[in-house]
Design an enzyme around this catalytic site. Structure first.
Site, short mmCIF file in Angstrom:
data_model
loop_
_atom_site.label_atom_id
_atom_site.label_comp_id
_atom_site.label_asym_id
_atom_site.label_seq_id
_atom_site.Cartn_x
_atom_site.Cartn_y
_atom_site.Cartn_z
N HIS A 86 0.80 -1.23 0.00
CA HIS A 86 0.00 0.00 0.00
C HIS A 86 0.84 1.29 0.00
O HIS A 86 0.75 2.09 -0.92
CB HIS A 86 -0.90 0.04 1.25
CG HIS A 86 -1.78 -1.14 1.46
ND1 HIS A 86 -2.93 -1.37 0.74
CD2 HIS A 86 -1.67 -2.17 2.33
CE1 HIS A 86 -3.51 -2.48 1.17
NE2 HIS A 86 -2.77 -2.99 2.14
O1 RIB Z 1 -5.06 -0.29 4.88
C1 RIB Z 1 -3.68 -0.25 4.62
C2 RIB Z 1 -3.02 0.79 5.47
O2 RIB Z 1 -3.19 0.46 6.85
C3 RIB Z 1 -1.49 0.85 5.26
O3 RIB Z 1 -1.03 2.15 5.51
C4 RIB Z 1 -0.98 -0.08 6.32
O4 RIB Z 1 0.36 0.23 6.73
C5 RIB Z 1 -1.93 0.21 7.44
O5 RIB Z 1 -1.48 1.39 8.11
#
Ligand code: RIB
Ligand code: CA
Length: 310
Positions: free
Chosen positions: A239
């Site tokens: 992500h």
């Molecule tokens: O949903 C994904 C996010 O939530 C990313 O930033 C992961 O590191 C968590 O913080």
């Protein structure tokens, strides 16, 4: 490019920080830690560990909010492990947290750097950013932009059926940020689910002979197991580094300006990002919402920049 990364490390946060540190185009003014994947005492420690693994004990790391503006704290140890950075052998960082609160660092930096010269990259819950905007509203007009990872529209949610973790962890903070008028780029699950840590991609990083890349491989090996089991995919969605990749190579991505509003009251859909992707309202288009990415190009960029870390 001058940036501040606001983060709750997390293995994917580590990839974002390492991508920034491996990219000479970026001047990382500081890292501000926030409670998120794991409590603040761990996220601030993990941020320092990541910098040390990258050979960058000079980076200023600040501790920020230890919980959401309202409501109970949610964490994600089931994804990231009890430490938040499971995978590599961890250690006590050999450099200290920087004095002062993260929110004061954000405000001070935006008030002293040239107007519109600093980009904020929040990749965890938005608590620190909201607190900074509430403390000094003038900073909204002084930011170049906010490039954040959070939310979902066709992809909906990952922590509830409707909400993505970073928004769900502090919906009120997200509502403040999305209403701030600051130019926004949003990397939702719709695009981050397209950058999966497949085996060949991990093997290319394994071929890099430096400490940071070795640690990153161990993080990704741990991190991918959750999503493989949950989604049945070949790898986990990486992500957070999509934000930094957008700064470095925006042509890897595609999206459109949309109105985005945050659900803060419904018990069923709290934390949902209501994205007007089809333009059915006349609400202000407050964010560039990214929906697609050249995943191979993204991993090529990440791999090349990891190789720069001493
Ligand atoms: O949903 C994904 C996010 O939530 C990313 O930033 C992961 O590191 C968590 O913080
Ligand atoms: Ca994160």
């Amino acid at each position: 490019m001058k940036i501040i990364i606001d983060t709750d490390p997390g293995q994917d946060d580590a990839a974002a920080i390492m991508l920034a540190l491996g990219s000479p185009e970026i001047e990382l003014l500081g890292i501000t830690a926030v409670a998120g994947n794991v409590p603040l005492a761990l996220t601030e420690r993990n941020a320092r560990i990541i910098c040390e693994m990258s050979g960058r004990r000079d980076v200023k790391v600040f501790a920020g909010a230890d919980g959401p503006l309202h409501g109970r704290q949610v964490t994600a140890e089931h994804v990231h492990g009890r430490s938040g950075l499971d995978g590599p052998e961890l250690f006590e960082p050999s450099f200290s947290l920087h004095d002062g609160h993260a929110v004061d660092f954000i405000v001070r930096t935006l008030m002293t750097e040239a107007a519109e010269s600093v980009t904020l990259c929040p990749i965890g819950p938005l608590t620190n950013i909201a607190l900074a905007l509430q403390k000094q509203p003038e900073i909204a007009g002084r930011m170049q932009q906010i490039v954040l990872m959070g939310g979902g529209y066709f992809a909906q949610g990952n922590v509830t059926p409707s909400a993505e973790f970073n928004i769900y962890a502090d919906p009120e903070a997200a509502a403040v940020v999305f209403a701030s008028g600051v130019p926004m780029v949003m990397m939702p699950l719709d695009v981050t689910h397209k950058v999966l840590t497949t085996r060949p991609r991990i093997e290319r990083i394994r071929a890099i002979d430096n400490r940071a890349a070795r640690a990153m491989v161990e993080m990704l090996e741990f991190y991918r197991r959750y999503d493989v089991n949950k989604y049945g995919t070949d790898g986990g969605p990486l992500h957070d580094p999509t934000t930094i990749a957008w700064l470095l190579q925006p042509d890897l991505f595609q999206g459109r300006m949309c109105n985005v509003e945050i659900e803060t009251t419904s018990p069923l859909t709290r934390g949902a990002t209501a994205v007007d992707w089809w333009g059915v309202t006349d609400r202000d288009k407050n964010a560039m919402v990214i929906g697609d990415v050249d995943a191979d190009g993204f991993f090529d960029l990440l791999t090349r920049r990891l190789a720069n870390l001493g």
